[in-house]
Design an enzyme around this catalytic site. Structure first.
Site, short mmCIF file in Angstrom:
data_model
loop_
_atom_site.label_atom_id
_atom_site.label_comp_id
_atom_site.label_asym_id
_atom_site.label_seq_id
_atom_site.Cartn_x
_atom_site.Cartn_y
_atom_site.Cartn_z
N GLU A 94 20.72 33.81 38.56
CA GLU A 94 20.37 35.21 38.77
C GLU A 94 19.83 35.49 40.18
OE1 GLU A 94 18.22 36.48 35.38
OE2 GLU A 94 17.99 38.53 36.10
N SER A 110 14.32 45.77 33.47
CA SER A 110 13.48 45.96 32.28
C SER A 110 12.10 45.39 32.58
CB SER A 110 14.06 45.21 31.09
OG SER A 110 15.42 45.44 30.99
N SER A 162 11.01 40.97 38.63
CA SER A 162 10.99 39.65 39.26
C SER A 162 10.69 39.84 40.73
CB SER A 162 12.36 38.98 39.14
OG SER A 162 12.50 38.41 37.88
N ARG A 191 11.48 32.44 43.15
CA ARG A 191 10.80 33.46 42.36
C ARG A 191 9.32 33.15 42.44
NH1 ARG A 191 8.74 34.89 37.18
NH2 ARG A 191 9.62 36.86 36.44
#
Lengths: 358, 769
Positions: A128, A179, A182, A194
């Site tokens: 991702e 939603s 990150s 991240r």
């Protein structure tokens, strides 16, 4: 093989489609029937099924990709409708054209089996973060006015979008508000991680709004918020201290307690749904801003790029983020935004597909 | 654990006492928050002190009134503020000239809002104190003064509360996160320096406000109760809802919340079907978790930014509820990878009130210069509110702090590199020990009350008061059985302290006074011949007799029920006691090493923490003191400041020392040359908390360069300090007079503890390299 990239998030699935515009008549002759059907279906509609949408304003023309020239189309639909999408893919016989499709996001895992079984297509699951960063880099290189900031975000009259030259971006922080949220620190090309995130994101805004106001869609929630007044709902510093809290540099207009007025029954009677929607928007946005700001400071980064579909049709949130970043960092931090808000993950997948084809 | 919280201390009758004291309030301060108000007041408490005279025939009760000061806090919902002010007006204002016409200090957001009302009701001016300054003052005060104030929360321990006491470790700098309606984060650099470094608007007010909009719960407590019943996973979108499994690539476990309230978000495609109904309890839980988690994360980011390792949480948000404590702790561990510690406070809600009060006291007295102790008898524990007159439909929390007569300090000869925990057994964790001791104290209470009545022959209502004492203490024991962590770690020491506090409340200042007189008289009569006999022996035998003398004397303990039976029958002589001791090898037997040490150079100065009256002090300790003096060692005798059981008190010891000196030239000379000092220990317990001893004693220990510590008795050397590490030599001497304890340590009744521990400086230094 049609060129797709997909990002299946918690709430929204994003699909980018590269439509070659340099198709010669010979090529068209050779083009299989199914491919033509798909191309025509996607490019001649702006809405698909009950809730699929093509963001026409984001469309990118004359994009050069793997020696071809074409148009990038940006499509989104609720992840809840994933089953219908799978049926559509089956119906349009997507499997006869290719054997894999590049996808990222949690849904790439969740729906993998359905794809395998129903469409007989293997999902090529991609990381991702890598896809997000790859997508940002590609779009920013390709689309000249992709990156911008808000000048005078706290001034209704003077406030405007100003292009920002993002050609020398490193290091920067990406705050991806879907939603959930990150936060990724990008130190150089290929060096990213991240570093933070929060569960209070776009899903929280919409979820709370649905519960508080009975609204049904994100657009509806945003429209309500635009008409509301959060000061009736939130307790400001001045509501508590009667003015500024000078000693600790807290101006009276700062929110001291989100929804703080709602502790009191009398106040609850005076607010309308629009006020509640506005307060929810302000609360979630400011909270993301705070976390992003502190994360940036902790990593010594001063460019913060906000992306994600929470920012779609949402200038209130963008301006709030722009203002909060600047105000609380005393001008040290810059809030940047990208036109293609929530589509970078899908673009990243498309790029990956092309890399792999080579 | 939920059943613990339903229980209240209503029966313990505490409110009556608190309200009586409120009538004697000398100074009042308010901390008025959006939801809760804390009333702080200071009251003069008078207690009787029994006067000790050596003449056992003095049957008349010689008692004096003594005054002490107590700081009270009542925590109630702000909506009862009018009734509270009415109560104060009726009961305090008319009477007390100290409050009337004066300025009352107030802090908190509501101080502004209720200024007018207070002025109207009480006719006094409100002086608003800066909220953050008050919070910091209050927090520092609690962390420095109150044992077991702070705790960390470890979900998988039983119980999950792990308490921390004031220590010799540096407190500053730390991050204070005050969770009120909103959240403020302050970097506390010193007692006076503070910097507000951040905050968030998502706080207690958001939980309450949003909770009120989304559920039918009335108020904060009902919302918490709802949240405790709910399941947030039905409202929140978890990582596994998005991924259909765990998300290994990014390292997030599937149960992590990806989007709070994410499941409640509708999309256009859902409109066809009827909207899902979400349960109120699930919503409340999701709300509590998302806010707690967010506060934890932002606190962690702030702490990182300012390189702070400890985060203390104040305000009245967590209410020490497991979900909240766990969520905040989890967030901080998660985001800091365990590098930053979340610490909660038992009295999290009182910071501002304490600060405001201290500020008001500052102007007239040096309240800061005193030491304070928690008055368990008048306080409510964690989540055990009581009903009180002016807020009939809701419960209040109470906290009482006693101003100690003299300041207490940290013992200077404790090892600086080890964390000092006074108690050997933590009954909060050790369920078997807890059951035994709670029962043991319960069984002893009848005898104890009986003796209390006997000590007050001229008091008509003594029997009635003793009965009340009994009931309240038994009730407290029962409460502690259900909620052992309510007042911090439960230990034999805190059980004893609590008993003494209740006893004092019912006007029994010193039930063992007469007993102590008799025992001292008897022992004093034997003292000259005892010394003569000792001197007739050779050196080696003398040394053994001296140690055995301390041990035999230590058998005479009115706190040990097995021995009490023998003593009640008046059949136990000093020689009997000696013959009951277990022979060598003792349970802990470092006698040979001690003897070797005695052949070496004398110690510079010994401090002896003495135990019982009678044989123990006179035939046990004084001959040993005489030997140390003879060797050229100075001696400090540290005795309890306040009476407990038959322990010799400082005042008594001063008198006894003179009487002993009459038959011993060495002691006479040493008293005169100040080579023998009698000092008060600051304690009022058979146990010994070396982190809180009298500062005068500490000064003497430093001045005379103490290099030997002697701890005498089960309380001081076994229940506490058995494993304490010292930065000098130490003797831990006791006789086990309790079968359970003896078994626990692998011994038997009358087993002997004789621990002689040397100090190896290189061991401590080694830690630095």
């Amino acid at each position: 093989m049609p060129w797709f990239g997909m990002d299946i998030g918690g709430t929204l699935a994003k699909l980018v489609y590269f439509e070659p515009t340099d198709v010669t008549p010979d090529e068209e002759e050779l083009e299989v029937e199914t491919l033509r059907t798909i191309r025509r279906y996607l490019t001649s509609n702006v809405a698909y099924g009950s809730d699929g949408v093509r963001d026409v304003h984001l469309e990118m023309k004359n994009v050069k990709l793997a020696g071809r020239v074409g148009t990038l189309h940006f499509i989104r639909f609720p992840t809840a409708s994933m089953k219908s999408f799978i049926e559509l893919a089956k119906e349009k016989k997507l499997a006869t054209l290719a054997d894999t499709i590049c996808a990222t996001g949690g849904g790439a895992y969740k729906f993998e089996e359905d794809f395998n079984k129903e469409v007989e297509l293997a999902l090529h699951k991609l990381d991702e973060l890598q896809m997000l960063i790859q997508g940002i880099n590609f779009i920013d290189d390709t689309y000249p006015s992709e990156c911008f900031y808000w000048a005078h975000p706290d001034d209704e009259e003077q406030c405007k979008k100003v292009p920002f030259d993002f050609s020398d971006p490193y290091p920067y922080l990406v705050v991806n508000i879907g939603s959930g949220v990150s936060i990724i620190a990008v130190k150089s090309q290929g060096d990213y991680a991240r570093v933070s995130g929060t569960s209070l994101g776009g899903g929280t805004f919409l979820g709370l709004c649905c519960l508080l106001t009975g609204c049904n869609t994100f657009e509806e929630a945003i429209e309500m918020a635009a008409q509301g007044d959060s000061k009736k709902v939130d307790k400001l510093v001045k509501d508590i201290y009667g003015g500024d809290y000078d000693k600790f540099n807290l101006p009276g207009h700062v929110v001291a307690s989100s929804f703080g007025h709602m502790m009191c029954e009398d106040h609850r009677k005076t607010v309308c749904k629009e006020d509640l929607a506005r307060s929810t928007l302000v609360t979630i946005t400011n909270n993301i801003g705070s976390i992003a700001r502190m994360t940036a400071l902790n990593h010594g980064i001063n460019k913060v790029v906000f992306v994600g579909n929470f920012l779609r049709v949402n200038p209130i949130a963008m301006k709030l983020l722009a203002y909060a970043m600047e105000y609380w960092s005393k001008g040290q931090l810059k809030a940047l935004f990208l036109e293609h808000e929530g589509h970078f993950g899908a673009v990243g997948c498309l790029i990956e597909l092309i890399k792999e084809k080579r | 654990m939920a059943e613990y919280y339903a229980k209240s201390l209503e029966l313990s009758g505490i409110p009556a006492l608190t309200l009586t004291n409120l009538k004697h309030a000398e100074r009042i301060a308010f901390d008025i928050g959006g939801s809760l108000t804390k009333l702080a007041f200071f009251s003069k408490i008078s207690h009787k002190r029994a006067l000790y005279t050596i003449n056992p025939n003095t049957k008349s009760n010689c008692e004096t009134e003594e005054e002490g000061w107590r700081l009270h806090f009542i925590n109630f919902e702000t909506k009862y503020i009018e009734s509270c002010l009415d109560f104060v007006k009726q009961n305090v204002m008319g009477r007390s000239t100290d409050v009337n016409g004066k300025i009352i200090k107030a802090t908190g957001g509501g101080a502004h809002k209720y200024k007018q009302l207070i002025n109207e009701k009480l006719g006094v001016e409100i002086s608003k104190e800066d909220e953050i300054q008050c919070l910091i003052k209050g927090c520092n005060f609690l962390l420095k003064n109150i044992p077991d104030e702070a705790f960390i929360y470890e979900k998988h321990s039983n119980p999950p509360y792990k308490f921390q006491s004031p220590s010799n470790q540096p407190l500053f700098p730390y991050l204070l996160v005050n969770i009120g309606s909103g959240v403020s984060m302050m970097k506390v650099i010193s007692d006076t320096e503070v910097e507000r470094i951040g905050g968030t608007s998502l706080g207690g007010g958001s939980f309450w406000g949003l909770g009120s909009l989304l559920t039918k719960a009335k108020g904060f407590d009902e919302l918490l109760e709802l949240a405790e019943k709910g399941d947030h996973r039905l409202v929140d979108m978890l990582v596994k809802d998005i991924y259909g499994g765990s998300y290994d690539l990014i390292g997030l476990p599937g149960d992590i919340i990806a989007s709070s309230f994410g499941k409640a978000a509708r999309s256009a495609s859902d409109t066809s079907s009827a909207p899902v109904e979400y349960k109120e309890e699930d919503i409340a839980r999701s709300l509590l978790i998302s806010i707690s988690n967010d506060i934890g994360q932002i606190a962690c980011l702030s702490a990182r930014l300012h390189k702070l390792k400890n985060i203390y949480f104040g305000g009245f948000f967590t209410r020490c509820r497991p979900i909240t404590l766990y969520t905040i702790t989890f967030a901080i561990n998660y985001w800091s990878k365990g590098e930053i510690q979340a610490l909660f406070l038992r009295h999290e809600g009182y910071l501002g009130a304490i600060g405001a009060f201290l500020k008001s006291a500052e102007e007239t007295t040096d309240a800061d210069k005193y030491s304070w102790g928690e008055h368990f008898a008048g306080s409510t524990g964690l989540q055990s509110p009581v009903a009180l007159n002016f807020s009939k439909d809701s419960k209040v929390d109470l906290l009482e702090l006693d101003r100690l007569e003299r300041p207490v300090c940290y013992c200077p000869v404790l090892r600086s590199d080890a964390v000092y925990v006074p108690d050997t057994w933590d009954l909060t964790r050790d369920a078997e020990a807890r059951e035994y001791w709670l029962n043991c104290f319960k069984e002893a209470v009848d005898k104890f009350a009986e003796r209390a009545v006997l000590s007050q022959p001229n008091k008509a209502d003594a029997a009635e008061l003793a009965e009340q004492f009994k009931q309240k203490y038994i009730q407290r024991l029962q409460d502690l059985g259900e909620q052992p962590f309510a007042f911090g770690s439960l230990t034999v020491r805190t059980l004893l302290d609590t008993r003494e506090q209740f006893l004092k409340e019912f006007e029994f200042p010193d039930p063992y006074l007469q007993q102590k007189r008799n025992d001292n008289k008897e022992a004093l009569e034997l003292f000259p011949s005892y010394l003569k006999n000792l001197d007739s022996k050779n050196w080696e035998q003398q040394q053994h007799d001296l140690v055995e003398g301390i041990l035999a004397g230590n058998v005479f303990d009115w706190g040990a029920k097995e021995v009490t039976m023998l003593m009640d029958a008046q059949t136990l002589t000093f020689e009997d006691a000696r013959s009951r001791l277990r022979p060598h090898p003792w349970l802990y037997d470092d006698y040979e090493a001690w003897l070797v040490r005695l052949r070496g150079s004398p110690h510079n100065c010994a401090v002896i923490f003495v135990d019982n009256s009678g044989f123990d002090i006179i035939l046990g300790v004084f001959p040993f003191v005489r030997e140390l003096l003879r060797r050229g060692t100075k001696v400090i005798l540290a005795a309890n400041s306040k009476p407990v059981l038959n322990d010799v008190t400082y005042r008594e010891l001063v008198i006894l020392a003179d009487l002993v000196a009459a038959s011993c030239e060495i002691i006479t000379a040493a008293l005169r040359n100040r080579r023998l000092l009698i000092v008060e220990s600051g304690q009022g317990s058979p146990c010994l908390d070396l982190s809180r001893i009298d500062c005068g004693l500490v000064d003497a220990m430093v001045e005379h360069k103490v290099d030997l510590v002697v701890l005498v008795g089960m309380g001081r050397a076994v229940h506490t300090n058995l494993y304490a590490k010292f930065g000098c030599e130490v003797l831990k001497i006791a006789v086990l007079k309790n079968r359970w304890l003896a078994n626990r340590l692998g011994g038997d009744m009358f087993s002997v503890i004789f621990k002689y521990e040397k100090y190896d400086a290189s061991e401590e230094a080694a830690k630095f390299f």
